[in-house]
Design an enzyme around this catalytic site. Structure first.
Site, short mmCIF file in Angstrom:
data_model
loop_
_atom_site.label_atom_id
_atom_site.label_comp_id
_atom_site.label_asym_id
_atom_site.label_seq_id
_atom_site.Cartn_x
_atom_site.Cartn_y
_atom_site.Cartn_z
CD GLU A 25 3.02 -1.50 -0.08
OE1 GLU A 25 1.81 -1.35 0.12
OE2 GLU A 25 3.49 -2.51 -0.63
CG ASP A 81 3.12 -0.13 -3.21
OD1 ASP A 81 4.25 0.39 -3.07
OD2 ASP A 81 2.94 -1.36 -3.34
CE LYS A 132 1.22 -1.72 -6.82
NZ LYS A 132 2.31 -2.20 -5.96
CB SER A 161 -2.78 -4.04 -4.70
OG SER A 161 -1.80 -3.33 -5.41
CE LYS A 185 -0.16 -2.09 -2.72
NZ LYS A 185 0.69 -3.14 -2.12
N GLY A 193 1.07 -9.20 -1.39
CA GLY A 193 0.86 -10.19 -2.44
C GLY A 193 1.81 -9.93 -3.59
CG ASP A 232 6.54 -4.55 -0.63
OD1 ASP A 232 7.22 -5.56 -0.50
OD2 ASP A 232 5.67 -4.46 -1.53
CE LYS A 234 4.46 -7.73 -1.40
NZ LYS A 234 4.90 -7.03 -2.64
#
Ligand code: OSB
Ligand code: MG
Length: 386
Positions: free
Chosen positions: A232, A207, A182, A154, A180, A309, A257, A281
């Site tokens: 996400e 995400d 952001k 990520s 991934k 994570g 998430d 998670k």
């Protein structure tokens, strides 16, 4: 076995580079580490709460408060049930015992509302302790089936598209199975389109960490052209209905998430068709027992899961690796190599990635050695019970 002593420490660790998301920056990770002692063994837990109430309402300090004022004084002296001995029963039987054991430990504090990250710290340490007592790995105790799990990485927001492209190139070179990125309003479609242009066949996802609302739907639909593995958490934690409305119009699978904080949330997301993928998670949902029940529900519904994570140390990553070895975790997790986060991890051997895979430790409990001396020297506050 009874928990004879509990030691909670705050250990600030500096990330190799700051991690930026739509809701802020993490540079020094204020990690809470819990050690549960019993019969000469120790189990380790790591609290995933961040220092600011951005990802969820919990923070390092609320977790410290809840753990030291309410939870730990009441669980010391309580029993962590046994798992049976290794090989005596199949993995599932072994796991069933542990589920009861770790949850039973928290029975005296069932009345506490919320604070899943604080509670998970204890629950997950109890699993480690119970697995060690049974002489099995945490993965075995949980019912894990895989020796290696696929892993991704990520990447935080970067100052420029060039910086991001450089970082993506490095991740692909290092073999990560998925990258991934952001995103945030104003830093989304154009940047991602540039990255897609440069890395034509890479597996990419995005995400948003809750940065959009349904009013942004037409903007988000432009992402459909970029062949992302998933988008996400575009909307807020409580927006299961709006996520369902967006998913209806979006070809890209939505992954939730922040919205999945409990078994009830997972069931509701399924019922409402709010997503097509779930990022699980264990720290966010209160621990391994809740994670396994969510896993079982989603597996039955054929909803793909992956393990997220929270910028954990090697201890939290060992927990995540063990969980990710369960059969429903079919997509690459945010379980990256120790050196992606830390100059030096607090466990040995450090977690490494090869060909997009990470090995699930096979030793007793979390299966990695914790550098207790270094933790001691980095500790800024400690609370001992028992
Ligand atoms: O949204 O998945 C997230 C880190 C901290 C808080 C939330 C998130 C993340 C990450 C990084 O994306 C995951 C990791 O590498 O640990
Ligand atoms: Mg996320």
């Amino acid at each position: 076995m009874r928990v004879e002593r509990a030691v909670l420490r705050e250990v600030p660790l500096e990330l190799r580079e700051p991690f930026d998301t739509s809701h802020g920056r993490v540079h020094v990770r204020r990690v809470l580490l819990l050690t549960l002692h019993g019969e000469g063994l120790e189990g380790w837990g790591e609290c995933v709460a961040l220092s600011a109430p951005s990802y969820s309402a919990e923070t390092t300090d609320t977790a410290w408060h809840v753990l030291t004022d309410f939870v730990l004084p009441r669980v010391v002296g309580e029993a962590v049930g046994g798992l049976g001995t290794a090989g005596e029963a199949g993995a599932t039987r072994v796991g069933m015992g542990a589920r009861e054991a770790a949850e039973a430990l928290l029975e005296p504090v069932r009345w506490i509302r919320g604070h899943p990250m604080a509670l998970a710290t204890v629950e997950m340490a109890a699993w480690d302790l119970a697995a060690r007592a049974a002489g099995v790995s945490l993965a075995q105790a949980l019912g894990g089936e895989r020796a290696h799990v696929p892993v991704g990485i990520s990447l935080g927001l970067k100052p420029s598209a060039d910086d991001l492209a450089e970082a993506v190139a490095r991740c692909i070179e290092e073999g990560y199975a998925r990258v991934k990125l952001k995103i945030a309003p104003g830093r989304d479609v154009e940047v991602l389109a540039l990255i897609r242009d440069r890395f034509g066949d890479a597996t990419l996802s995005a995400d948003a960490n809750c940065a959009y609302t349904l009013a942004d739907a037409s903007r988000l639909k432009e992402l459909d052209a970029l062949d992302l593995q998933m988008l996400e958490q575009p909307f807020g934690p409580d927006d299961l209905v709006d996520h369902a409305r967006l998913q209806e119009q979006l070809r890209t699978p939505i992954c939730l998430d922040e919205s999945i904080a409990s078994e009830r949330d997972a069931a509701a997301a399924l019922e409402l068709a709010s997503c097509r993928v779930v990022n699980l998670k264990p720290g966010r949902v209160g621990g391994f027992a809740a994670s396994r029940r969510i896993h079982d529900t989603l597996l039955k519904a054929q909803m793909p899961i992956w393990c997220g994570g929270m910028l954990e140390t090697g201890i939290g990553r060992a927990h995540n690796l063990a969980l990710a070895s369960l059969p429903g975790f079919t997509l690459p997790g945010d379980i990256s190599a120790s050196r992606r986060y830390w100059q030096r991890d607090i466990v040995t051997p450090e977690h490494v990635v090869a060909d997009g895979l990470m090995r699930v430790p096979t030793g007793p409990g979390i299966g990695v050695d914790v550098d207790a001396g270094r933790i001691e020297s980095l500790t800024v506050r400690v609370a001992t019970f028992g």
